[in-house]
Structure formats: structure tokens, C-alpha cells
Design a protein around this motif. Structure first.
Motif, PDB file in Angstrom:
ATOM      1  N   ILE A 199       0.445  -1.898  -0.242  1.00 38.48           N
ATOM      2  CA  ILE A 199      -0.039   0.356   0.269  1.00 38.48           C
ATOM      3  C   ILE A 199       0.708   1.246  -0.048  1.00 38.48           C
ATOM      4  CG2 ILE A 199      -1.542   1.721   1.321  1.00 38.48           C
ATOM      5  CD1 ILE A 199      -3.464  -1.710   2.565  1.00 38.48           C
ATOM      6  N   ARG A 200       1.771   1.163   0.791  1.00 40.80           N
ATOM      7  CA  ARG A 200       2.941   2.226   1.014  1.00 40.80           C
ATOM      8  C   ARG A 200       3.366   2.536  -0.704  1.00 40.80           C
ATOM      9  NH1 ARG A 200       3.299   1.003   6.623  1.00 40.80           N
ATOM     10  NH2 ARG A 200       3.827  -0.511   6.663  1.00 40.80           N
ATOM     11  N   MET A 201       3.920   1.662  -0.935  1.00 40.70           N
ATOM     12  CA  MET A 201       4.522   1.466  -2.381  1.00 40.70           C
ATOM     13  C   MET A 201       3.597   2.553  -3.365  1.00 40.70           C
ATOM     14  SD  MET A 201       6.575  -1.683  -2.247  1.00 40.70           S
ATOM     15  CE  MET A 201       6.583  -2.462  -4.143  1.00 40.70           C
ATOM     16  N   VAL A 202       2.233   2.659  -3.402  1.00 46.68           N
ATOM     17  CA  VAL A 202       1.138   2.600  -3.840  1.00 46.68           C
ATOM     18  C   VAL A 202       0.856   3.707  -3.592  1.00 46.68           C
ATOM     19  CG1 VAL A 202      -1.096   2.336  -5.344  1.00 46.68           C
ATOM     20  CG2 VAL A 202      -0.309   0.695  -4.319  1.00 46.68           C
ATOM     21  N   GLU A 203       0.914   4.335  -2.125  1.00 49.09           N
ATOM     22  CA  GLU A 203       0.960   5.613  -2.439  1.00 49.09           C
ATOM     23  C   GLU A 203       2.466   6.435  -2.913  1.00 49.09           C
ATOM     24  OE1 GLU A 203       0.694   5.936   2.083  1.00 49.09           O
ATOM     25  OE2 GLU A 203      -1.451   4.618   2.060  1.00 49.09           O
ATOM     26  N   GLN A 204       3.221   6.034  -2.790  1.00 47.11           N
ATOM     27  CA  GLN A 204       4.679   6.779  -3.398  1.00 47.11           C
ATOM     28  C   GLN A 204       4.932   6.674  -4.877  1.00 47.11           C
ATOM     29  OE1 GLN A 204       7.665   4.898  -1.163  1.00 47.11           O
ATOM     30  NE2 GLN A 204       7.086   5.161   0.674  1.00 47.11           N
ATOM     31  N   PRO A 255      -0.574   2.115  10.024  1.00 50.16           N
ATOM     32  CA  PRO A 255      -1.834   1.740   8.761  1.00 50.16           C
ATOM     33  C   PRO A 255      -1.503   2.944   7.779  1.00 50.16           C
ATOM     34  CG  PRO A 255      -3.276   1.931  11.184  1.00 50.16           C
ATOM     35  CD  PRO A 255      -1.749   1.742  11.688  1.00 50.16           C
ATOM     36  N   PRO A 256      -1.109   3.071   7.009  1.00 56.09           N
ATOM     37  CA  PRO A 256      -0.512   3.854   5.846  1.00 56.09           C
ATOM     38  C   PRO A 256      -1.757   5.127   5.455  1.00 56.09           C
ATOM     39  CG  PRO A 256      -0.188   1.988   4.893  1.00 56.09           C
ATOM     40  CD  PRO A 256      -1.154   1.810   5.706  1.00 56.09           C
ATOM     41  N   GLN A 257      -1.557   5.855   5.408  1.00 54.03           N
ATOM     42  CA  GLN A 257      -2.701   6.786   5.315  1.00 54.03           C
ATOM     43  C   GLN A 257      -4.366   6.343   4.674  1.00 54.03           C
ATOM     44  OE1 GLN A 257      -4.151   9.545   6.979  1.00 54.03           O
ATOM     45  NE2 GLN A 257      -2.249   9.200   8.410  1.00 54.03           N
ATOM     46  N   SER A 258      -3.390   5.701   2.607  1.00 59.21           N
ATOM     47  CA  SER A 258      -4.312   5.415   1.958  1.00 59.21           C
ATOM     48  C   SER A 258      -5.554   4.416   2.273  1.00 59.21           C
ATOM     49  CB  SER A 258      -4.205   5.517   1.077  1.00 59.21           C
ATOM     50  OG  SER A 258      -3.150   3.665   1.125  1.00 59.21           O
ATOM     51  N   LEU A 259      -4.880   3.714   3.546  1.00 56.02           N
ATOM     52  CA  LEU A 259      -5.870   2.397   4.064  1.00 56.02           C
ATOM     53  C   LEU A 259      -7.079   3.084   4.736  1.00 56.02           C
ATOM     54  CD1 LEU A 259      -6.196   0.085   4.600  1.00 56.02           C
ATOM     55  CD2 LEU A 259      -5.362  -0.226   5.961  1.00 56.02           C
ATOM     56  N   ARG A 260      -6.655   3.833   5.265  1.00 54.34           N
ATOM     57  CA  ARG A 260      -7.054   4.919   6.606  1.00 54.34           C
ATOM     58  C   ARG A 260      -7.964   5.907   5.830  1.00 54.34           C
ATOM     59  NH1 ARG A 260      -6.185   4.674  11.740  1.00 54.34           N
ATOM     60  NH2 ARG A 260      -4.139   4.874  12.753  1.00 54.34           N
ATOM     61  N   ARG A 261      -7.865   6.538   5.144  1.00 54.15           N
ATOM     62  CA  ARG A 261      -8.957   7.362   3.895  1.00 54.15           C
ATOM     63  C   ARG A 261     -10.126   6.205   2.591  1.00 54.15           C
ATOM     64  NH1 ARG A 261      -4.840  10.057   2.098  1.00 54.15           N
ATOM     65  NH2 ARG A 261      -4.715   8.930  -0.443  1.00 54.15           N
ATOM     66  N   LYS A 262      -9.433   5.359   3.115  1.00 55.80           N
ATOM     67  CA  LYS A 262     -10.555   4.491   1.746  1.00 55.80           C
ATOM     68  C   LYS A 262     -11.923   3.809   3.012  1.00 55.80           C
ATOM     69  CE  LYS A 262      -7.565   2.877  -1.756  1.00 55.80           C
ATOM     70  NZ  LYS A 262      -7.972   3.581  -3.032  1.00 55.80           N
ATOM     71  N   VAL A 263     -11.023   3.417   3.499  1.00 59.23           N
ATOM     72  CA  VAL A 263     -12.246   2.754   5.493  1.00 59.23           C
ATOM     73  C   VAL A 263     -13.213   3.893   5.513  1.00 59.23           C
ATOM     74  CG1 VAL A 263     -12.019   1.348   7.551  1.00 59.23           C
ATOM     75  CG2 VAL A 263     -10.928   0.742   5.443  1.00 59.23           C
ATOM     76  N   ARG A 264     -12.743   5.117   5.811  1.00 53.90           N
ATOM     77  CA  ARG A 264     -13.266   5.881   6.065  1.00 53.90           C
ATOM     78  C   ARG A 264     -14.353   6.727   4.619  1.00 53.90           C
ATOM     79  NH1 ARG A 264      -8.785   9.340   8.330  1.00 53.90           N
ATOM     80  NH2 ARG A 264      -8.256   9.031   9.703  1.00 53.90           N
ATOM     81  N   ALA A 265     -13.798   6.316   3.811  1.00 59.78           N
ATOM     82  CA  ALA A 265     -15.349   6.440   2.997  1.00 59.78           C
ATOM     83  C   ALA A 265     -16.088   5.101   2.411  1.00 59.78           C
ATOM     84  CB  ALA A 265     -14.479   7.272   1.515  1.00 59.78           C
ATOM     85  N   GLY A 266     -15.455   4.600   3.140  1.00 60.32           N
ATOM     86  CA  GLY A 266     -16.129   3.537   2.727  1.00 60.32           C
ATOM     87  C   GLY A 266     -15.777   2.100   1.434  1.00 60.32           C
ATOM     88  N   ASN A 267     -15.191   2.336   1.289  1.00 56.86           N
ATOM     89  CA  ASN A 267     -13.788   1.591   0.438  1.00 56.86           C
ATOM     90  C   ASN A 267     -13.448   0.573   1.009  1.00 56.86           C
ATOM     91  OD1 ASN A 267     -15.153   3.241  -1.751  1.00 56.86           O
ATOM     92  ND2 ASN A 267     -13.260   4.840  -2.182  1.00 56.86           N
ATOM     93  N   LEU A 268     -14.520  -0.860   1.478  1.00 57.58           N
ATOM     94  CA  LEU A 268     -13.910  -1.481   1.923  1.00 57.58           C
ATOM     95  C   LEU A 268     -12.992  -3.008   1.100  1.00 57.58           C
ATOM     96  CD1 LEU A 268     -16.775  -1.792   4.730  1.00 57.58           C
ATOM     97  CD2 LEU A 268     -14.082  -0.483   4.470  1.00 57.58           C
ATOM     98  N   GLY A 269     -13.382  -2.617  -0.140  1.00 62.59           N
ATOM     99  CA  GLY A 269     -12.529  -3.653  -0.979  1.00 62.59           C
ATOM    100  C   GLY A 269     -14.024  -4.552  -1.767  1.00 62.59           C
TER     101      GLY A 269
END
Ligand code: NAD
Length: 294
Positions: A199-204, A255-269
Motif C-alpha cells: 500500500i505504501r508503494m502505491v502511495e509513493q 496503517p498507511p494513510q490511504s488505507l485509513r482514507r478508503k475505510v473512512r470513505a466506505g471503500n472496503l474492497g
């Protein structure tokens, strides 16, 4: 032997099935008739799938089903059990209550096991008067397909219980690994480390989710890359485990930021249609965000 499985949900019904397939008599217990029925129905479906693929005969299927009984009565389920495996929801207070209730209703030699995927078996065992009989039996989902069972040895687990667990796992023709009761055991800890780094690699912007996953599946022989696996498991589930491991093992599990953001937005996979990929009718149709089509 006589085995009681508590909780007839995703894991419990599968554990009951693989135990009965190895010739054991199984009682499957849940709190409502409807849940017990659903569990038994799940077993029937799995076995029928096996018959359709010529993995077993109709007669073998019937024999397995005959060895499984459903009930809502805890005492009846565990009274004569040699082994009790709990697969109730992942909640420490509930599991401790279940452990204590089982101990009050079963024999002194009965081994009491938990299928927890992340909680401390040591803490669970502390609810018992004889905690040396407690052990973790961490099955993988779905139990009738996945070959691994992680045997989690709590601080209190004695040698007899550990040996019993190893014999049981081999008897049901699964592969055992024995791990000490530490956060994330062996598999969740390593699997998560890989997932968080991906996930961090995707963010970078190191590479797209699909290229990172392909790198691991083709280059390292993983059946599924770490980002697709994250989408399958559920981003909320992975975030929850990461927070737990960060608390127990340190900042490397932050936890990487994008993981938190996605969970907050309801994008759970996969279950919500978007995580690191976009999903339609259970199929991957693209990547999330600016990565676009694969
Ligand atoms: N789902 C997975 O991929 C997976 C994998 C490995 C381990 N686990 C672990 O297995 C356990 C069960 O998970 P699941 O996914 O099967 O959950 P689930 O929600 O599908 O099933 C849990 C079942 O337990 C029942 N239940 C609740 N209280 C009960 C009680 N006191 N006695 C008997 N039954 C009771 C519920 O009615 C439900 O049917 C959890 O500890 C989980 O962490 C899950």
C-alpha cells in the motif's frame, strides 16, 4: 473422537465439515436454530460441490452428513466432547465467556481450542480453571479448501494439549505450523507486513496496484498479490489488525494513510465494489483512483 464446534458461521461450519470428513462425530452449535440450519446447509453445499467434481461419492457425502449433528444446546454439544473448537465472533469478552461455559459443562480432559485469527489465546485461557487445556487452532478460510492450520501455543498450554492439537490437525489431513501466542501469530503478521508495504508503494507511485500484485504472483509464486488480497480480506479488517499489531509490535505496522482514507470513505474492497481495485459482480474491472484500467 467426539468434537464440538461452537459457532456455525463462515469458519465453524467448515471446521465441522473437515472434522467429520476425517471420521469424527461432530456436534455443531450456534445460538439460534436458523444459524445452525445455515451452517448445515453450507456443509451440504460444499459436499455436493465435491460430489459434482468427483472428489467424493454420494455415499461418502451421506456418511459425512450423518456424523454431524446440529444443536443450540451448549451442554449437549460439549458434554462428551474430546475437543471443543470455538468459532464465535472475534470478541475477547465473548470468547472468555464461551471458554468458561464450556469448561463448566465438559470433562476434565477435554481440549478447548479457539479459532481466533488475532486475539490472545493466553488471555482467553485465563478464563479457565484449567488453562493448560487451551490452544489456538487457526484455520484458514474456507477450511475445506485451505490446507493450513496454525497451532497457537498459549503461555499456559501444556505439552499434552499441544501434542493433541498436532495429532488432530494431521488426522484431518491439514498441514500444521506451531507458533507461540504472539500478536498476529506467524501468518497474519507476515501477510500484513507485505500488504502494508505494498500500500505504501502505491502511495509513493512506485508502481500500479496491478503491477505490484503481478510482481508478487508471477515473480514470487504467490497465488494472489498483496493488494488484491487486501481487497478480498476487506480494508476495514486489515486496518483493524494493523492497529492491533502496531499497538503490540510497534510503528512498523502503522496503517498507511490511504488505507485509513478508503475505510473512512466506505471503500472496503471487493465487498463494497472498491478498494485498491474496482469490482463489479465479484470481478476485478479496473484499479482505484487515477490508475484506471489495467
Ligand atoms: N472469516 C475468516 O476468514 C476467518 C478466518 C480465520 C479465523 N476466523 C475467526 O473465526 C471466528 C469466527 O469467524 P467467522 O468469520 O466464522 O464469523 P461468523 O460471524 O461467520 O460466525 C460466527 C457465528 O458464531 C455464532 N455465535 C455467536 N455467539 C455464539 C455462542 N455463544 N455460541 C455459539 N455460537 C455463537 C454466530 O451466531 C455466528 O453464526 C473468529 O474468531 C474469526 O476471527 C475467521
Amino acid at each position: 473422537m467426539q468434537i464440538a464446534v461452537l459457532g456455525a458461521g463462515s469458519m465453524g461450519h467448515g471446521i465441522a465439515q473437515v472434522s467429520a470428513m476425517a471420521g469424527h462425530d461432530v456436534v455443531l452449535r450456534d445460538i439460534e436454530d436458523g444459524f445452525v440450519e445455515d451452517g448445515l446447509e453450507g456443509i451440504r453445499d460444499n459436499l455436493q460441490g465435491g460430489v459434482d467434481r468427483d472428489k467424493l461419492t454420494e455415499d461418502e457425502m451421506d456418511a459425512v452428513l450423518e456424523r454431524i449433528e446440529g444443536t443450540t444446546d451448549l451442554e449437549a454439544a460439549v458434554a462428551d466432547a474430546d475437543l471443543v473448537v470455538e468459532a464465535v465472533p472475534e470478541d475477547m469478552a465473548l470468547k472468555q465467556e464461551v471458554f468458561a461455559d464450556v469448561e463448566a459443562a465438559t470433562g476434565e480432559d477435554t481440549v478447548i481450542a479457539s479459532n481466533t485469527s488475532s486475539l490472545s489465546v493466553t488471555e482467553m485461557a485465563s478464563a479457565l480453571e484449567h488453562p493448560e487445556r487451551a490452544v489456538g487452532l487457526h484455520f484458514f478460510n474456507p477450511p475445506h479448501i485451505m490446507d493450513l492450520v496454525e497451532i497457537v501455543v498459549a503461555e499456559q498450554t501444556d505439552d499434552r494439549t499441544e501434542a493433541f492439537a498436532v495429532d488432530y490437525v494431521r488426522d484431518i489431513e491439514k498441514e500444521d505450523v506451531v507458533v507461540r501466542d504472539t500478536a498476529g501469530f506467524a501468518t497474519s503478521r507476515l501477510g500484513l507486513a507485505l500488504g502494508l508495504e505494498a500500500i505504501r508503494m502505491v502511495e509513493q507511485g512506485v508502481a500500479s496496484p496491478a503491477d505490484i500484485d503481478e510482481g508478487m504472483s508471477i515473480g514470487y509464486g504467490h497465488p494472489m498479490g498483496p493488494l488484491e488480497l487486501t481487497d478480498h480480506v476487506g480494508l476495514d479488517v486489515r486496518l483493524h489488525i494493523a492497529e492491533h499489531l502496531r499497538e503490540e509490535l510497534g510503528e512498523r505496522f502503522k496503517p498507511p494513510q490511504s488505507l485509513r482514507r478508503k475505510v473512512r470513505a466506505g471503500n472496503l474492497g471487493k465487498k463494497t465494489g472498491e478498494g485498491y481495485y474496482v469490482w463489479e459482480d465479484g470481478e476485478r474491472v479496473g484499479m482505484s483512483g487515477d490508475w484506471g484500467k489495467e
